[in-house]
Scaffold this active site. Structure first.
Site, mmCIF file in Angstrom:
data_model
loop_
_atom_site.group_PDB
_atom_site.id
_atom_site.type_symbol
_atom_site.label_atom_id
_atom_site.label_comp_id
_atom_site.label_asym_id
_atom_site.label_seq_id
_atom_site.Cartn_x
_atom_site.Cartn_y
_atom_site.Cartn_z
ATOM 1 N N TYR A 122 -1.032 0.499 10.868
ATOM 2 C CA TYR A 122 -1.367 -0.191 9.614
ATOM 3 C C TYR A 122 -0.193 -0.114 8.634
ATOM 4 C CZ TYR A 122 -3.488 -0.823 4.958
ATOM 5 O OH TYR A 122 -3.762 -1.224 3.667
ATOM 6 N N GLU B 12 0.294 3.597 1.839
ATOM 7 C CA GLU B 12 0.449 4.019 3.245
ATOM 8 C C GLU B 12 1.866 3.759 3.737
ATOM 9 O OE1 GLU B 12 -1.757 5.439 5.833
ATOM 10 O OE2 GLU B 12 -2.492 6.184 3.933
ATOM 11 N N LYS C 9 2.033 -3.224 7.234
ATOM 12 C CA LYS C 9 2.080 -3.510 5.798
ATOM 13 C C LYS C 9 3.514 -3.475 5.269
ATOM 14 C CE LYS C 9 -2.045 -4.279 4.055
ATOM 15 N NZ LYS C 9 -2.352 -5.341 3.084
ATOM 16 N N THR D 10 0.800 -1.224 0.000
ATOM 17 C CA THR D 10 0.000 0.000 0.000
ATOM 18 C C THR D 10 0.834 1.275 0.000
ATOM 19 O OG1 THR D 10 -1.448 1.337 1.441
ATOM 20 C CG2 THR D 10 -0.179 -0.366 2.518
HETATM 21 P P1 NAP Z 1 -11.454 -4.655 2.685
HETATM 22 O O1 NAP Z 1 -12.646 -4.352 1.844
HETATM 23 O O2 NAP Z 1 -11.368 -4.113 4.071
HETATM 24 O O3 NAP Z 1 -11.310 -6.258 2.736
HETATM 25 C C1 NAP Z 1 -10.459 -6.875 3.644
HETATM 26 C C2 NAP Z 1 -10.708 -8.365 3.621
HETATM 27 O O4 NAP Z 1 -9.794 -9.002 4.554
HETATM 28 C C3 NAP Z 1 -12.113 -8.797 4.047
HETATM 29 O O5 NAP Z 1 -12.518 -9.867 3.214
HETATM 30 C C4 NAP Z 1 -11.901 -9.301 5.470
HETATM 31 O O6 NAP Z 1 -12.814 -10.297 5.852
HETATM 32 C C5 NAP Z 1 -10.527 -9.943 5.328
HETATM 33 N N1 NAP Z 1 -9.843 -10.150 6.605
HETATM 34 C C6 NAP Z 1 -9.530 -9.242 7.550
HETATM 35 N N2 NAP Z 1 -8.877 -9.822 8.573
HETATM 36 C C7 NAP Z 1 -8.773 -11.144 8.276
HETATM 37 C C8 NAP Z 1 -8.209 -12.266 8.929
HETATM 38 N N3 NAP Z 1 -7.615 -12.162 10.122
HETATM 39 N N4 NAP Z 1 -8.287 -13.473 8.321
HETATM 40 C C9 NAP Z 1 -8.906 -13.621 7.107
HETATM 41 N N5 NAP Z 1 -9.466 -12.583 6.451
HETATM 42 C C10 NAP Z 1 -9.395 -11.367 7.013
HETATM 43 O O7 NAP Z 1 -10.121 -4.190 1.925
HETATM 44 P P2 NAP Z 1 -9.874 -3.835 0.380
HETATM 45 O O8 NAP Z 1 -10.089 -2.386 0.194
HETATM 46 O O9 NAP Z 1 -10.582 -4.822 -0.460
HETATM 47 O O10 NAP Z 1 -8.303 -4.049 0.291
HETATM 48 C C11 NAP Z 1 -7.746 -5.321 -0.072
HETATM 49 C C12 NAP Z 1 -6.294 -5.357 0.365
HETATM 50 O O11 NAP Z 1 -5.568 -4.316 -0.278
HETATM 51 C C13 NAP Z 1 -6.055 -5.147 1.865
HETATM 52 O O12 NAP Z 1 -4.943 -5.932 2.214
HETATM 53 C C14 NAP Z 1 -5.710 -3.667 1.972
HETATM 54 O O13 NAP Z 1 -4.926 -3.443 3.124
HETATM 55 C C15 NAP Z 1 -4.939 -3.479 0.695
HETATM 56 N N6 NAP Z 1 -4.958 -2.152 0.107
HETATM 57 C C16 NAP Z 1 -6.130 -1.515 -0.111
HETATM 58 C C17 NAP Z 1 -6.136 -0.274 -0.735
HETATM 59 C C18 NAP Z 1 -7.425 0.447 -1.018
HETATM 60 O O14 NAP Z 1 -7.377 1.660 -1.271
HETATM 61 N N7 NAP Z 1 -8.552 -0.230 -1.056
HETATM 62 C C19 NAP Z 1 -4.919 0.315 -1.119
HETATM 63 C C20 NAP Z 1 -3.745 -0.387 -0.902
HETATM 64 C C21 NAP Z 1 -3.770 -1.633 -0.301
HETATM 65 P P3 NAP Z 1 -14.163 -9.985 6.691
HETATM 66 O O15 NAP Z 1 -15.216 -9.747 5.661
HETATM 67 O O16 NAP Z 1 -14.349 -11.227 7.471
HETATM 68 O O17 NAP Z 1 -13.884 -8.775 7.564
HETATM 69 O O1 F7E Z 2 -8.949 8.196 4.582
HETATM 70 C C1 F7E Z 2 -9.176 11.698 5.692
HETATM 71 C C2 F7E Z 2 -8.267 10.766 6.450
HETATM 72 O O2 F7E Z 2 -9.943 6.177 5.647
HETATM 73 C C3 F7E Z 2 -8.501 9.010 3.539
HETATM 74 C C4 F7E Z 2 -7.274 2.182 2.896
HETATM 75 O O3 F7E Z 2 -7.833 1.487 1.809
HETATM 76 O O4 F7E Z 2 -6.105 3.682 1.440
HETATM 77 C C5 F7E Z 2 -7.035 3.629 2.502
HETATM 78 O O5 F7E Z 2 -6.539 4.324 3.637
HETATM 79 C C6 F7E Z 2 -8.157 10.391 4.071
HETATM 80 C C7 F7E Z 2 -7.304 10.386 5.339
HETATM 81 O O6 F7E Z 2 -8.419 5.935 3.626
HETATM 82 C C8 F7E Z 2 -12.436 11.550 7.249
HETATM 83 O O7 F7E Z 2 -7.667 11.437 7.550
HETATM 84 C C9 F7E Z 2 -11.083 13.087 6.541
HETATM 85 O O8 F7E Z 2 -6.308 11.372 5.228
HETATM 86 O O9 F7E Z 2 -10.677 6.822 3.310
HETATM 87 P P1 F7E Z 2 -9.598 6.740 4.311
HETATM 88 P P2 F7E Z 2 -6.844 5.870 3.925
HETATM 89 O O10 F7E Z 2 -6.546 6.126 5.335
HETATM 90 O O11 F7E Z 2 -6.156 6.706 2.892
HETATM 91 C C10 F7E Z 2 -4.818 3.118 1.719
HETATM 92 C C11 F7E Z 2 -3.970 3.226 0.465
HETATM 93 C C12 F7E Z 2 -4.891 1.753 2.276
HETATM 94 O O12 F7E Z 2 -3.997 0.935 2.090
HETATM 95 C C13 F7E Z 2 -5.959 1.506 3.293
HETATM 96 O O13 F7E Z 2 -6.209 0.109 3.435
HETATM 97 O O14 F7E Z 2 -9.353 11.049 4.439
HETATM 98 N N1 F7E Z 2 -10.503 11.889 6.305
HETATM 99 N N2 F7E Z 2 -12.274 12.898 7.130
HETATM 100 C C14 F7E Z 2 -11.311 10.926 6.727
HETATM 101 N N3 F7E Z 2 -11.183 9.582 6.669
HETATM 102 C C15 F7E Z 2 -12.208 8.836 7.150
HETATM 103 N N4 F7E Z 2 -12.127 7.501 7.076
HETATM 104 N N5 F7E Z 2 -13.334 9.421 7.700
HETATM 105 C C16 F7E Z 2 -13.485 10.772 7.759
HETATM 106 O O15 F7E Z 2 -14.501 11.272 8.244
#
Ligand code: NAP
Ligand code: F7E
Length: 345
Positions: free
Chosen positions: A147, A125, A151, A123
């Site tokens: 987090y 992050e 990661k 990620t």
């Molecule tokens: P998500 O919607 O939160 O999905 C996370 C999945 O992980 C869910 O199926 C959850 O299952 C499962 N999980 C959590 N803890 C587990 C455990 N202990 N054992 C087995 N399964 C578990 O996340 P996403 O947005 O699809 O992201 C997919 C991956 O990409 C994650 O690793 C995330 O950190 C990474 N990522 C996401 C983004 C983004 O912007 N979306 C960017 C960079 C990287 P449950 O349904 O049971 O909770």
């Molecule tokens: O926050 C700001 C907050 O929670 C984005 C995950 O998929 O992307 C995701 O992480 C920004 C942050 O995502 C609110 O402070 C303001 O700066 O939607 P978010 P994230 O933290 O960027 C990365 C790449 C991953 O890997 C992660 O798994 O928005 N923000 N106001 C807020 N954020 C939330 N959640 N709620 C607010 O009210």
């Protein structure tokens, strides 16, 4: 026919990846966790086409069984505690799942099916307090949350298993990607869902945290395609996947409200800033300190040049299309659920 094992299949990316793999003729296995009430969520439309296996990233024996059962050609490790804000509330669980969980699945592969190709969901992050703009595969890491730290371990252990055991292991350093299936706690979906509720008269106002924070937002459907492409190459490698555009949370909110014919005027600053509906004078956005994080990632902007060149990857969905798709989806869901019909200009 190839077998694929997807951890995190019930999540946003897992469901889109499962659709992609099925469309390519894979036999898809997915890991899911036991819940008190069975809920297929994002994969309810796929449940008869995929094979679900109960396992947990923190339980090595369950992952060994999952690899034995599925005999995967490809493993996509998407399971994680993925909500950054929660990682301060549950730092140990986040580390067990997002850091040690990666070693668990890599060990299961090493012991049972070492020729399986492996994708790790790294990620942006990990860049945290960014050391350069835009970020590339060569940018030094500086994670800013439990987090991000967890990661980063997952990222390095993936590289280490590639170098130590010759496992075909790749990490995708994916920047934020969203969709109609994004969890409601993430800022994009929180905004689109709340904006629609405000439009329908079901909610007065949405409270947000840091409006200045900048993110590089793409659509999940495009990003899962990049995951698959990484595992089809001749050699394993790591790739940044991003749009090369960055926008503030404030801009995301403006764009979402605009899709609903609401123009926002911003007034005040800092925690006193508000977003006012120009037509009605009503406050529709407020800042609430409780949504600020102990340490923030101020700006993310990724350069996907390497992926475009080597993988031939390109995103199809741009920022305004992403926001519009999310708003329209929430509008459809909420208007039918609440029996409300509105006409947009
Ligand atoms: P998500 O919607 O939160 O999905 C996370 C999945 O992980 C869910 O199926 C959850 O299952 C499962 N999980 C959590 N803890 C587990 C455990 N202990 N054992 C087995 N399964 C578990 O996340 P996403 O947005 O699809 O992201 C997919 C991956 O990409 C994650 O690793 C995330 O950190 C990474 N990522 C996401 C983004 C983004 O912007 N979306 C960017 C960079 C990287 P449950 O349904 O049971 O909770
Ligand atoms: O926050 C700001 C907050 O929670 C984005 C995950 O998929 O992307 C995701 O992480 C920004 C942050 O995502 C609110 O402070 C303001 O700066 O939607 P978010 P994230 O933290 O960027 C990365 C790449 C991953 O890997 C992660 O798994 O928005 N923000 N106001 C807020 N954020 C939330 N959640 N709620 C607010 O009210």
């Amino acid at each position: 026919m190839k077998n694929a094992l997807v951890t995190g299949i019930t999540g946003q990316d897992g469901s889109y990846l499962a659709e992609l793999l099925l469309s390519k003729g894979y036999n898809v296995y997915g890991i899911w966790r036991r819940k008190a009430n069975v809920d297929y969520g994002n994969i309810s439309h796929l449940k008869d086409e995929i094979n679900l296996i109960y396992a947990d990233m923190t339980d090595l024996s369950s992952l060994i069984s999952a690899v034995k059962i599925s005999q995967p050609d490809e493993v996509y490790n998407l399971a994680a505690q993925s909500f950054v804000a929660s990682s301060w509330d549950t730092p140990l669980n986040t580390a067990e799942t997002d850091a040690l969980g990666v070693t668990n699945i890599l060990e299961a592969i090493r012991l049972v099916k070492p020729d399986a190709r492996f994708y790790q969901a790294s990620t942006s992050e990990m860049f945290g307090l960014v050391q350069e703009i835009p970020q590339t595969e060569k940018t030094p890491f500086y994670p800013r949350s439990p987090y991000g730290v967890a990661k980063l371990y997952g990222h390095w252990i993936t590289k280490n298993y590639r170098e130590s055991y010759n496992i075909f292991a790749c990490s995708g350093i994916l920047f934020n990607h969203e969709s109609e299936r994004r969890g409601l706690e993430f800022v994009t979906r929180k905004i689109t869902n709340s904006a629609v509720k405000i439009k329908l008269g079901l909610q007065d106002c949405v409270e947000l945290g840091n409006l200045d924070s900048k993110r590089d937002w793409g659509h999940s459907e495009d990003y899962v395609r990049a995951m698959w492409l990484m595992l089809q190459q001749d050699t394993p490698d790591d790739f940044v996947i991003a749009t090369n555009e960055t926008r503030t949370v404030r801009e995301f909110a403006e764009t979402a409200f605009r899709c609903l014919d609401i123009e926002i005027d911003w007034q005040g600053s800092g925690v006193d800033e508000i977003g006012v509906d120009r037509a009605t004078g009503k406050t529709v956005v407020k800042v609430n300190k409780k949504f600020f994080r102990p340490a923030e990632v101020d700006i993310l902007l990724g350069n996907p040049e390497k992926a475009e060149k080597i993988l031939g990857w390109k995103r199809n969905v741009n920022f305004s299309q992403l926001v519009e798709r999310m708003v329209k989806n929430d509008l459809n869901l909420l208007s039918s659920r609440n029996n409300k019909i509105i006409k947009l200009k």
